[in-house]
Design a protein around this motif. Structure first.
Motif, PDB file in Angstrom:
ATOM      1  N   UNK A   1       8.556  14.104  26.374  1.00  0.00           N
ATOM      2  CA  UNK A   1       7.796  12.924  26.738  1.00  0.00           C
ATOM      3  C   UNK A   1       8.765  11.807  27.121  1.00  0.00           C
ATOM      4  N   UNK A   2       8.352  11.017  28.078  1.00  0.00           N
ATOM      5  CA  UNK A   2       9.155   9.914  28.590  1.00  0.00           C
ATOM      6  C   UNK A   2       8.503   8.601  28.151  1.00  0.00           C
ATOM      7  N   UNK A   3       9.277   7.726  27.501  1.00  0.00           N
ATOM      8  CA  UNK A   3       8.774   6.432  27.051  1.00  0.00           C
ATOM      9  C   UNK A   3       8.805   5.442  28.209  1.00  0.00           C
ATOM     10  N   UNK A   4       7.673   4.792  28.446  1.00  0.00           N
ATOM     11  CA  UNK A   4       7.540   3.819  29.537  1.00  0.00           C
ATOM     12  C   UNK A   4       6.836   2.582  28.979  1.00  0.00           C
ATOM     13  N   UNK A   5       7.300   1.405  29.397  1.00  0.00           N
ATOM     14  CA  UNK A   5       6.653   0.148  29.039  1.00  0.00           C
ATOM     15  C   UNK A   5       5.949  -0.406  30.263  1.00  0.00           C
ATOM     16  N   UNK A  45       3.783   7.101  26.355  1.00  0.00           N
ATOM     17  CA  UNK A  45       4.624   8.278  26.513  1.00  0.00           C
ATOM     18  C   UNK A  45       3.978   9.155  27.576  1.00  0.00           C
ATOM     19  N   UNK A  46       4.742   9.420  28.614  1.00  0.00           N
ATOM     20  CA  UNK A  46       4.245  10.196  29.749  1.00  0.00           C
ATOM     21  C   UNK A  46       4.914  11.568  29.725  1.00  0.00           C
ATOM     22  N   UNK A  47       4.167  12.635  29.932  1.00  0.00           N
ATOM     23  CA  UNK A  47       4.777  13.969  29.956  1.00  0.00           C
ATOM     24  C   UNK A  47       5.920  14.030  30.966  1.00  0.00           C
ATOM     25  N   UNK A  48       6.977  14.739  30.604  1.00  0.00           N
ATOM     26  CA  UNK A  48       8.173  14.846  31.450  1.00  0.00           C
ATOM     27  C   UNK A  48       7.854  15.341  32.856  1.00  0.00           C
TER      28      UNK A  48
END
Length: 78
Positions: A1-5, A45-48
């Motif tokens: 998962x990729x953390x994004x703000x 959190x966005x899937x990779x």
């Protein structure tokens, strides 16, 4: 998962309604009201394997009251 703000600017008077709609969709990890040029700050959190732009467009930007967003990608936690 990729953390994004995602910073979110709402039309005047719609911040609480926008926050409630985001909460109902359960797409965020954290959601805050903020001061300054944006009204809300959302951590997601966005899937990779997902395209960040498409994910945000499909899951967030159809909420009535959102005027503008600014997305910050993260790379490494310290």
């Amino acid at each position: 998962m990729r953390c994004v703000f995602v910073n979110i600017r709402c039309r005047p008077g719609t911040s609480y309604r926008v926050a409630e709609e985001i909460a109902l969709r359960e797409i965020h990890s954290e959601l805050y009201s903020t001061s300054g040029p944006f009204d809300l700050l959302m951590k997601i959190y966005i899937p990779e394997d997902a395209d960040v732009g498409h994910y945000i467009n499909e899951n967030l930007l159809d909420i009535d009251g959102i005027e503008r967003t600014e997305t910050t990608l993260t790379f490494k936690a310290f």
